[in-house]
Design a protein around this motif. Structure first.
Motif, PDB file in Angstrom:
ATOM      1  N   TYR A 192       0.721  -1.410  -0.124  1.00  0.00           N
ATOM      2  CA  TYR A 192      -0.491   0.118  -0.228  1.00  0.00           C
ATOM      3  C   TYR A 192       0.713   1.590   0.162  1.00  0.00           C
ATOM      4  N   CYS A 193       0.442   1.834  -1.246  1.00  0.00           N
ATOM      5  CA  CYS A 193       1.010   3.548  -0.711  1.00  0.00           C
ATOM      6  C   CYS A 193       0.689   4.496  -0.119  1.00  0.00           C
ATOM      7  N   GLY A 194       0.899   5.719   1.002  1.00  0.00           N
ATOM      8  CA  GLY A 194       0.326   6.416   1.341  1.00  0.00           C
ATOM      9  C   GLY A 194       0.839   8.029   1.499  1.00  0.00           C
ATOM     10  N   TYR A 195      -0.087   8.751   1.763  1.00  0.00           N
ATOM     11  CA  TYR A 195       0.412   9.820   2.020  1.00  0.00           C
ATOM     12  C   TYR A 195       0.452  10.781   3.151  1.00  0.00           C
ATOM     13  N   LYS A 196       0.902  12.062   3.609  1.00  0.00           N
ATOM     14  CA  LYS A 196       0.384  12.559   4.545  1.00  0.00           C
ATOM     15  C   LYS A 196       0.830  14.185   4.097  1.00  0.00           C
ATOM     16  N   ARG A 197      -0.096  14.789   4.800  1.00  0.00           N
ATOM     17  CA  ARG A 197       1.365  15.567   4.840  1.00  0.00           C
ATOM     18  C   ARG A 197       2.378  16.280   5.665  1.00  0.00           C
ATOM     19  N   GLY A 198       3.247  17.295   5.621  1.00  0.00           N
ATOM     20  CA  GLY A 198       4.219  17.567   6.631  1.00  0.00           C
ATOM     21  C   GLY A 198       5.300  16.445   6.332  1.00  0.00           C
ATOM     22  N   TRP A 199       6.479  17.190   7.064  1.00  0.00           N
ATOM     23  CA  TRP A 199       7.629  15.622   7.135  1.00  0.00           C
ATOM     24  C   TRP A 199       7.815  15.035   8.597  1.00  0.00           C
ATOM     25  N   GLY A 200       6.491  15.528   9.829  1.00  0.00           N
ATOM     26  CA  GLY A 200       6.567  14.819  11.008  1.00  0.00           C
ATOM     27  C   GLY A 200       7.391  13.106  11.073  1.00  0.00           C
ATOM     28  N   PRO A 201       8.060  12.977  11.779  1.00  0.00           N
ATOM     29  CA  PRO A 201       8.638  11.722  13.201  1.00  0.00           C
ATOM     30  C   PRO A 201       7.842  10.954  12.468  1.00  0.00           C
ATOM     31  N   SER A 202       6.340  10.685  12.747  1.00  0.00           N
ATOM     32  CA  SER A 202       5.248  10.017  13.286  1.00  0.00           C
ATOM     33  C   SER A 202       5.188   9.221  11.728  1.00  0.00           C
ATOM     34  N   VAL A 203       4.939   8.094  11.600  1.00  0.00           N
ATOM     35  CA  VAL A 203       4.966   7.034  10.141  1.00  0.00           C
ATOM     36  C   VAL A 203       3.987   6.157  10.855  1.00  0.00           C
ATOM     37  N   ALA A 204       3.307   6.191  11.893  1.00  0.00           N
ATOM     38  CA  ALA A 204       2.313   5.379  11.422  1.00  0.00           C
ATOM     39  C   ALA A 204       1.097   5.067  10.690  1.00  0.00           C
ATOM     40  N   TRP A 205       1.002   3.667  10.055  1.00  0.00           N
ATOM     41  CA  TRP A 205      -0.485   3.891   9.330  1.00  0.00           C
ATOM     42  C   TRP A 205      -1.624   5.120   9.644  1.00  0.00           C
ATOM     43  N   ALA A 206      -1.935   5.347  11.002  1.00  0.00           N
ATOM     44  CA  ALA A 206      -3.005   6.521  11.319  1.00  0.00           C
ATOM     45  C   ALA A 206      -2.498   7.381  11.307  1.00  0.00           C
ATOM     46  N   ASP A 207      -1.606   8.058  10.731  1.00  0.00           N
ATOM     47  CA  ASP A 207      -1.164   9.706  10.519  1.00  0.00           C
ATOM     48  C   ASP A 207      -0.641   9.796   9.514  1.00  0.00           C
ATOM     49  N   PHE A 208      -1.057   8.957   8.070  1.00  0.00           N
ATOM     50  CA  PHE A 208      -1.137   9.713   7.012  1.00  0.00           C
ATOM     51  C   PHE A 208      -2.963   9.405   6.179  1.00  0.00           C
ATOM     52  N   GLY A 209      -2.755  10.208   5.169  1.00  0.00           N
ATOM     53  CA  GLY A 209      -4.193  10.612   5.688  1.00  0.00           C
ATOM     54  C   GLY A 209      -4.831  10.052   4.204  1.00  0.00           C
ATOM     55  N   SER A 210      -3.718   9.418   3.013  1.00  0.00           N
ATOM     56  CA  SER A 210      -4.712   9.176   1.925  1.00  0.00           C
ATOM     57  C   SER A 210      -3.858   7.620   1.706  1.00  0.00           C
ATOM     58  N   TRP A 211      -4.231   6.671   1.599  1.00  0.00           N
ATOM     59  CA  TRP A 211      -4.292   5.276   0.964  1.00  0.00           C
ATOM     60  C   TRP A 211      -4.633   4.756   0.067  1.00  0.00           C
ATOM     61  N   GLY A 212      -3.896   3.789  -0.455  1.00  0.00           N
ATOM     62  CA  GLY A 212      -4.322   3.605  -2.720  1.00  0.00           C
ATOM     63  C   GLY A 212      -5.048   2.328  -2.098  1.00  0.00           C
ATOM     64  N   GLN A 213      -5.059   1.546  -3.048  1.00  0.00           N
ATOM     65  CA  GLN A 213      -5.654   0.439  -3.086  1.00  0.00           C
ATOM     66  C   GLN A 213      -5.224  -0.875  -2.391  1.00  0.00           C
ATOM     67  N   GLY A 214      -3.780  -0.735  -2.807  1.00  0.00           N
ATOM     68  CA  GLY A 214      -3.045  -2.088  -2.556  1.00  0.00           C
ATOM     69  C   GLY A 214      -2.639  -2.764  -3.956  1.00  0.00           C
ATOM     70  N   THR A 215      -1.344  -3.298  -3.890  1.00  0.00           N
ATOM     71  CA  THR A 215      -0.930  -4.261  -5.268  1.00  0.00           C
ATOM     72  C   THR A 215      -0.446  -5.362  -4.470  1.00  0.00           C
ATOM     73  N   GLN A 216      -0.969  -6.639  -5.227  1.00  0.00           N
ATOM     74  CA  GLN A 216      -0.223  -7.203  -4.567  1.00  0.00           C
ATOM     75  C   GLN A 216       1.033  -8.285  -5.112  1.00  0.00           C
ATOM     76  N   VAL A 217       1.642  -8.427  -4.414  1.00  0.00           N
ATOM     77  CA  VAL A 217       3.138  -9.328  -4.200  1.00  0.00           C
ATOM     78  C   VAL A 217       3.346 -10.629  -3.813  1.00  0.00           C
ATOM     79  N   THR A 218       3.685 -11.597  -5.481  1.00  0.00           N
ATOM     80  CA  THR A 218       3.772 -12.309  -4.516  1.00  0.00           C
ATOM     81  C   THR A 218       5.229 -13.089  -5.040  1.00  0.00           C
ATOM     82  N   VAL A 219       5.966 -13.484  -4.500  1.00  0.00           N
ATOM     83  CA  VAL A 219       7.567 -13.680  -4.428  1.00  0.00           C
ATOM     84  C   VAL A 219       7.947 -15.726  -4.482  1.00  0.00           C
ATOM     85  N   SER A 220       7.534 -16.556  -5.353  1.00  0.00           N
ATOM     86  CA  SER A 220       6.922 -17.558  -5.516  1.00  0.00           C
ATOM     87  C   SER A 220       8.175 -17.796  -6.827  1.00  0.00           C
ATOM     88  N   SER A 221       8.540 -20.091  -6.417  1.00  0.00           N
ATOM     89  CA  SER A 221       8.669 -20.557  -7.401  1.00  0.00           C
ATOM     90  C   SER A 221       7.958 -21.537  -8.150  1.00  0.00           C
TER      91      SER A 221
END
Length: 123
Positions: free
Chosen positions: A94-123
Motif C-alpha cells: 500500500y502507498c500512503g501520503y501525509k502532509r508534512g515531514w513529522g517523525p511519526s509514520v504510523a498507518w494512522a498518520d497518513f491521510g490517504s492510502w491507495g487500494q493496494g497491489t499484490q506482490v507474490t514471490v514464489s517459484s
C-alpha cells in the motif's frame, strides 16, 4: 483530498525484481511524506519505506540494500524498486501520503492510502 493509484505488482520468482508505482493526484502540498506499507496474510501491517519531499528516505531493516524508494521530478509519483525478492516479501503493498515531514509514520498518520497491489514471490 489526495488520491493514490498503485501499480506494478505481480508474480515473480525468488531473486527477481519488481517496480511498484504510486501516482498521487488532487490537493498535494509541497511538504509531504509518502510511504509504502505491506501486509501479508495472517500478519500485521508493516512499514517498508518512507520518502519525504525534502529527499529523506528510510527503510525497514529487512529490505535495506534490496529495495529503493524514489520519486519523479514533480514529486507526485513514488516508486519502490524491489530487487532480490524473497518469498517473505509476499504481501499486498500500500502507498500512503501525509502532509508534512513529522517523525511519526504510523498507518494512522497518513491521510490517504491507495487500494493496494499484490506482490507474490514464489517459484
Amino acid at each position: 483530498q489526495v488520491q493514490l493509484v498503485e501499480s506494478g505488482g505481480g508474480l515473480v520468482q525468488p531473486g527477481g525484481s519488481l517496480r511498484l508505482s504510486c501516482a498521487a493526484s488532487g490537493t498535494i502540498i509541497s511538504v509531504n511524506t509518502m510511504a509504502w506499507y505491506r501486509q501479508a496474510p495472517g500478519k500485521e501491517r508493516e512499514l517498508v519505506a518512507t520518502s519525504t519531499s525534502g529527499g529523506s528516505r528510510n527503510y525497514r531493516d529487512s529490505v535495506k540494500g534490496r529495495f529503493t524508494i524514489s520519486r519523479n521530478n514533480a514529486k507526485t509519483t513514488v516508486y519502490l524498486q524491489m530487487n532480490s525478492l524473497k518469498p517473505e516479501d509476499t504481501a499486498v503493498y500500500y502507498c500512503g501520503y501525509k502532509r508534512g515531514w513529522g517523525p511519526s509514520v504510523a498507518w494512522a498518520d497518513f491521510g490517504s492510502w491507495g487500494q493496494g497491489t499484490q506482490v507474490t514471490v514464489s517459484s
